[in-house]
Design an enzyme around this catalytic site. Structure first.
Site, short mmCIF file in Angstrom:
data_model
loop_
_atom_site.label_atom_id
_atom_site.label_comp_id
_atom_site.label_asym_id
_atom_site.label_seq_id
_atom_site.Cartn_x
_atom_site.Cartn_y
_atom_site.Cartn_z
CG HIS A 251 -2.37 1.78 -7.11
ND1 HIS A 251 -3.33 1.81 -6.13
CD2 HIS A 251 -1.39 2.63 -6.68
CE1 HIS A 251 -2.96 2.64 -5.16
NE2 HIS A 251 -1.78 3.14 -5.47
C1 BDR Z 1 -2.56 5.28 -10.15
O1 BDR Z 1 -1.87 6.51 -10.30
C2 BDR Z 1 -0.53 6.29 -10.66
O2 BDR Z 1 0.32 7.04 -9.86
C3 BDR Z 1 -0.28 4.80 -10.56
O3 BDR Z 1 0.60 4.39 -11.59
C4 BDR Z 1 -1.65 4.21 -10.72
O4 BDR Z 1 -1.97 3.99 -12.08
C5 BDR Z 1 -2.92 5.09 -8.68
O5 BDR Z 1 -3.73 6.14 -8.27
#
Ligand code: BDR
Ligand code: CA
Length: 339
Positions: A251
């Site tokens: 992500h």
């Molecule tokens: C987001 O949530 C976190 O767990 C990850 O680092 C990312 O920023 C994804 O939903």
């Protein structure tokens, strides 16, 4: 090299994060392709003390001389939300980690953001955790948005959530703060789940990163890359246990690449808001995909004016180039000679 940007100036960035494996990779990508001025941490994937330690560890492992400032431990109004089921209780589950040899800087992250952005116009904030620090800074210093080049954030989704059926983790963790950021008078680029799930972590990527850590299976030349491969290995195990497959989203690096390599993305400006009240939908981002809104176009009826804001929605990216940039960054930064 994919997406070669050697001929243009590197954008100046501050990364606001809650590491987390994908935040750690985002820090390395920001250091490789941007001028990374500072890192601010916010309670999110794990409590503030843990994510701050993980940001410092990332800098230590990759030889980054970048100041780290600890910020807000709790959201504006919501109860703290963490993600131990994905990242472990420490936020960095999986690898064996070295002892930390550095400490966070003073002042508090929010004060740092205010001072730094006022001192230096045209910076990008890359927000890859809950929006608490950035919203608090904007509330204390309303001139900040106008001084920035923009905010590129990982959060939300135009098509369903991951933490709940409707809401993505970062958006759900502090929806009131995200609402402040979305409504601020600066350019906003949104990398939601519908974008970030296109760039995936799988066993092949873990294997490619292990090759970078120890080329030809030889001596470990890049201990940072080894830790990232171990973090991703753990991530895939958690995804497999929860979802029955070994593919997860990469992500947070997307929000960095949306600034350093915007040419890899298709972005569309769309009315976007975050749900603050729904009992099933709190934290859901609502992206109005019915229309394309161009700069200065006032002819489109924006329902619920005040709740929807113009946001550059990152719709798609060149995943082959992005993946290669991520692996190259782990290689370059993890093995640079002046460490
Ligand atoms: C987001 O949530 C976190 O767990 C990850 O680092 C990312 O920023 C994804 O939903
Ligand atoms: Ca994150």
């Amino acid at each position: 090299m994919a997406g070669d940007t050697a001929d243009r100036p590197k954008p100046r960035l501050i990364v606001d994060c809650d590491p987390g494996q994908d935040d750690a990779v985002a820090i390395v990508v920001a250091a490789a392709y941007g001028e990374l001025l500072g890192i601010t941490t916010v309670g999110g994937n794990a409590p503030l003390a843990d994510v701050t330690r993980n940001a410092l560890l990332t800098c230590q492992l990759f030889g980054l001389d970048v100041p780290v400032y600890a910020g807000e431990a709790t959201p504006l109004k919501a109860e703290p939300l963490h993600a131990p089921e994905i990242h472990g209780t420490s936020g960095f589950a999986g690898p064996s980690l070295p002892e930390l040899d550095r400490e966070p800087e003073h002042p508090h992250a929010v004060e740092y953001l205010i001072e730094r952005v006022r001192a230096d116009e045209g910076l990008w904030l890359v927000q890859i955790g809950p929006a608490t620090n950035v919203a608090t800074a904007f509330a204390k210093a309303p001139d900040l948005p106008g001084r920035l080049a923009g905010v590129s954030f990982m959060g939300g989704s135009a098509s369903g959530g991951n933490r709940t059926a409707a809401a993505e983790f970062n958006a759900l963790a502090d929806p009131e703060a995200l609402d402040v950021v979305l409504g601020s008078d600066t350019e906003i680029r949104m990398c939601g789940l519908d974008l970030t799930m296109q760039l995936t972590v799988d066993d092949q990527l873990v294997s490619d990163i292990r090759d970078v850590a120890a080329p030809d299976g030889g001596a470990l030349g890049n201990p940072g890359a080894k830790v990232i491969a171990d973090l991703f290995g753990h991530y895939l195990e958690r995804i497999e246990a929860l979802a029955g497959h070994r593919v997860g989203g990469l992500h947070d690096p997307c929000a960095v690449l949306a600034v350093t390599h915007p040419e890899l993305f298709e972005m569309v400006k769309r009315p976007t808001g975050v749900e603050l009240r729904g009992s099933l939908t709190r934290g859901m981002t609502v992206v109005d995909r019915r229309s394309r809104v161009s700069e200065g176009d006032t002819g489109i009826p924006w329902t619920d004016a005040g709740q929807f804001h113009p946001v550059w929605h990152c719709v798609s990216l060149d995943v082959v180039a992005a993946r290669s940039l991520v692996v190259d960054a782990l290689n370059q930064v993890g093995t640079k000679s002046d460490r």
